[in-house]
Enzyme design. Structure first.
Site, PDB file in Angstrom:
ATOM      1  N   HIS A  44     -44.145 -27.552   3.646  1.00  0.00           N
ATOM      2  CA  HIS A  44     -43.384 -26.531   2.939  1.00  0.00           C
ATOM      3  C   HIS A  44     -44.235 -25.792   1.920  1.00  0.00           C
ATOM      4  O   HIS A  44     -44.133 -24.569   1.775  1.00  0.00           O
ATOM      5  CB  HIS A  44     -42.171 -27.177   2.251  1.00  0.00           C
ATOM      6  CG  HIS A  44     -41.283 -26.195   1.554  1.00  0.00           C
ATOM      7  ND1 HIS A  44     -40.247 -25.554   2.198  1.00  0.00           N
ATOM      8  CD2 HIS A  44     -41.277 -25.734   0.284  1.00  0.00           C
ATOM      9  CE1 HIS A  44     -39.643 -24.737   1.346  1.00  0.00           C
ATOM     10  NE2 HIS A  44     -40.236 -24.833   0.174  1.00  0.00           N
ATOM     11  N   HIS A  90     -33.619 -22.727   4.179  1.00  0.00           N
ATOM     12  CA  HIS A  90     -33.099 -23.973   3.622  1.00  0.00           C
ATOM     13  C   HIS A  90     -32.391 -24.728   4.746  1.00  0.00           C
ATOM     14  O   HIS A  90     -31.238 -25.136   4.626  1.00  0.00           O
ATOM     15  CB  HIS A  90     -32.160 -23.693   2.442  1.00  0.00           C
ATOM     16  CG  HIS A  90     -32.630 -24.335   1.172  1.00  0.00           C
ATOM     17  ND1 HIS A  90     -31.808 -24.974   0.290  1.00  0.00           N
ATOM     18  CD2 HIS A  90     -33.879 -24.460   0.646  1.00  0.00           C
ATOM     19  CE1 HIS A  90     -32.496 -25.450  -0.727  1.00  0.00           C
ATOM     20  NE2 HIS A  90     -33.762 -25.144  -0.534  1.00  0.00           N
TER      21      HIS A  90
END
Length: 744
Positions: A44, A90
């Site tokens: 990420h 997300h």
């Protein structure tokens, strides 16, 4: 303090990565240092599997002020106004805890925008779910939509559009991609840099808790499928407070307006570790952080928890000491906590700045690492790549050979669905900037906000993605996605000027997934170069898999367009009764990768229609000119579902029927082909329409674009040759009831 031999593995680091960390430090790292490297070297934060490939994307353009690498891309909109744009995913948090996962996705993307000095004025969402027939999918779907609306409505930023699709591959791994756009005077732009030795690092906003610890390394680096494991991931999902965020927005913008802040960074993935190391690294400085000074909402938190927590609604500002008193006053007025947690330090003799974590300003040093090593020295992997087995056989199994439907009208009704059930949960008119609301090809916003120079310009914005196309051909599918998105903003009368992307793929340790990712990036790059679209930012979401099955490759793009002078509302999806209907572009009667083949026949094979990017660039300018000059009274691009669905959507949106005949509807392949570079336009009735028709043909001839008359608008039925004859009321009922009936 001794560190267990396998601690690095439990934190998501490989043995080789742990060895590299030892080499950087010249010693064994302690627990806190390992935790800091683990979050910063996660997929990420570091993009370690994708960075090598992302370099191929073009990022330069006439309007670009800030490109990739900052919290958001920034473009020059003219009239002294800058526009910040960002898209984030997300996905994993939303699979585990749909409401908070989606809500904090909105909160995080808002902070990316006002970190640059821009006021957020619009949010869009691109969503993917499994079939709504499943209880779990309905729970995820309703939670995600509620989370987006609950946070966005409360914080006061309108959700102006987006897209949604349903496919079995997303059943346990939904995609929740959120885009945010903000505006600012050009002079308010600020970057995330810790400059000025002796300046203070000030933590603004909420206190720090255990929510979100390990979010980037636990949630974003593993698939789904085991219910017990999913339950264990729940503490890694952040919890949002939109009212804290609203106060934080206003306080930060006031600090920036007064010139009290020299650098600012939001605390998203990686928390305080990311914010301190990245600001120091970008500024070429070091930083001391007093972990004991960080306000906490839970007792007994360990230093590694404080440094890696992803608690929401927090910012790190770099403030000269002489301005701290005024910073405290502004924050107190907005009821925002402001705490000095660090100081900017000079780099060492070797020129490298160090990040030191201390327990008290004069207390022991708990961690001491080169700041740049946490980001700049993260590994870059060139992972093995190969096409999926059986891909060529799948492509050869072409959908164009499928038997024609007994009733094309029934298939058309099956494809119709209205996403407005979702949009009704959102407030899209906050700020009163929204000129074209959700449901059109692109949303249109006035270019105005408090503190902005006066301007008659406007913005068009859209998001698009198609995993079905990219599963068959990720390179061409990604290029087709860019082409569709750019055409959407052209239909609003805008010139496409910038693109952001969110690359949603499966497990990068699978060579097939890395091949898909590399091919998709090449497709994006090729299309963006041909259309003059710089990529100003993006996000990569990997490990989207459940029970060992990867999702279809799903690159999502957001395209921003500029309208030079907004004189009237763009015509959009409108039919004028008695007006003539025209098709700009040419239909290739191919059904490979089409929604009709997948949803009506369960067939996912075939080859995608070809894309001529040079011709598409000419089409964009042609369509934009037709809209801006008022030649057309209605316009809609042809994409998902083909010509039949485009015509039906025009009819349903207008409440007006239409009759189309001729070669354009000669067979089901003509109706449902998703060949690119096509637009349906409606011209005014009577002599005005005749004049517009001549103008349309003349302009199309000059650009080399084929144009043909389809038929006429009017009546209460949708009649497409002898293949479709359904009532507008029947189509509207099917369109409106698709989602609500599935939800019961």
């Amino acid at each position: 303090m001794s560190v267990p031999e396998a601690l690095h593995r439990s934190l998501g680091l490989t043995d080789e990565e742990a060895q590299t960390i030892r080499a950087i430090l010249g010693r064994d790292p302690n627990h806190l240092e390992l935790a800091m490297y683990a979050v910063m070297w996660s997929e990420h934060c570091s993009y370690k599997s994708s960075r090598l490939h992302l370099r191929r994307l073009p990022s330069d353009g006439d309007h670009v002020i800030v490109g990739p690498g900052e919290n958001a891309g920034v473009i020059d909109a003219g009239d002294g106004i800058a526009v910040a744009l960002r898209i984030e995913s997300h996905n994993h948090p939303s699979a585990v805890e749909p409401y908070q996962g989606a809500a904090t996705g909105v909160g995080g993307i808002l902070r990316d925008i006002f970190t640059m000095g821009a006021r957020p004025i619009a949010v869009m969402d691109s969503l993917r779910f499994g079939s709504l027939e499943g209880d779990r999918t309905r729970w995820i779907f309703e939670g995600v939509v509620s989370g987006i609306s609950g946070y966005g409505n409360s914080v006061g930023v309108p959700t102006v559009g987006g897209e949604v699709a349903f496919d079995p591959c997303y059943a346990e791994n939904p995609l929740v991609n959120v885009l945010c756009l903000g505006v600012m005077p050009r002079q308010r732009l600020v970057l995330a840099r810790a400059s000025g030795v002796g300046n203070l690092a000030v933590l603004l906003g909420a206190s720090t808790g255990r929510d979100g610890i390990g979010g980037v390394s636990v949630l974003a680096s593993a698939g789904f499928g085991d219910a017990d494991k999913e339950q264990s991931k729940r503490p890694s999902v952040q919890v949002g407070d939109p009212f804290e965020e609203k106060r934080l927005i206003e306080a930060c913008l006031e600090l920036l307006d007064e010139g009290l802040v020299v650098g600012i960074q939001d605390l998203g993935g990686g928390g305080l570790t990311c914010a301190t190391s990245e600001t120091a690294s970008r500024g070429g400085t070091g930083m001391d952080v007093d972990v004991s000074a960080v306000p906490r909402r839970e007792p007994g938190m360990e230093p590694f928890e404080v440094m890696t927590s992803e608690s929401q609604e927090r910012m790190l500002a770099i403030v000269p000491p002489e301005g701290m008193e005024r910073v405290a006053e502004v924050c107190a007025r907005w009821d925002v906590r402001a705490t000095v947690v660090g100081r900017v330090r000079a780099p060492g003799p070797d020129g490298a700045g160090r990040l030191r974590i201390r327990d008290g300003w004069e207390g022991p040093v708990l961690a001491d690492v080169p700041a740049a090593s946490l980001s700049d020295d993260a590994p870059v992997y060139d992972r093995p790549r190969r096409p999926p087995a059986g891909l060529e056989a799948c492509r050869d199994d072409d959908a164009s050979g499928l038997a024609p439907p007994a009733d094309c009208g029934a298939d058309l009704l099956q494809l119709l669905f209205d996403p407005s059930w979702i949009y009704r949960q959102y407030d899209h008119q906050l700020f009163l900037n929204t000129v074209v609301a959700p449901g059109g090809d692109a949303s249109v916003l006035r270019l105005k906000a408090p503190g902005l120079p006066s301007s008659l310009r406007a913005l068009a914005l859209t998001t698009d993605g198609n995993g079905r196309w990219c599963a068959l051909d990720p390179r061409l599918g990604a290029a087709l996605t860019v082409a569709e998105a750019s055409l959407n903003v052209a239909c609003a009368g805008a010139r496409p000027v910038a693109l952001v992307n969110c690359l949603n793929f499966g497990n990068p340790e699978h060579p097939e997934v890395m091949w898909q990712l590399s091919e998709a990036i090449d497709g994006l790059a090729e299309a963006c170069r041909a259309l003059g679209l710089p990529v100003v930012g993006g996000n990569v979401s990997l490990y989207n898999e459940s029970r060992g099955r990867d999702i279809d490759p799903t690159p999502v793009v957001g395209v921003l367009g500029l309208i030079d002078r907004l004189q009237a509302r763009p015509p959009g999806l409108h039919l004028a009764s008695g007006g003539s209907l025209w098709l700009v572009g040419e239909t290739a009667r191919e059904l490979g990768g089409s929604r009709w083949a997948a949803e009506c026949r369960g067939h996912r094979g075939g080859r995608l229609p070809a894309l001529d990017l040079a011709a598409h660039a000419r089409l964009l300018e042609l369509v934009r000119g037709l809209v801006v000059d008022g030649v057309v009274v209605g316009v809609h691009d042809v994409a998902d579902g083909g010509l039949a669905l485009a015509l039906a959507e025009l009819s349903v949106a207008s409440g007006v029927g239409l009759t189309v005949g001729g070669a354009a509807v000669a067979g089901h392949a003509s109706l449902f082909s998703e060949a690119p570079s096509r637009v349906v336009v409606c011209l005014a009735p009577g002599p005005e329409g005749e004049q517009a028709g001549a103008e349309l043909q003349a302009r199309a001839g000059r650009t080399g674009m084929p144009v043909s008359q389809l038929g006429q608008a009017g009546g209460d039925r949708i009649a497409l040759g002898g293949l479709v004859d359904v009532g507008v009321a029947e189509a509207t009922a099917a369109w409106r009831g698709a989602i609500s009936s599935a939800l019961g």
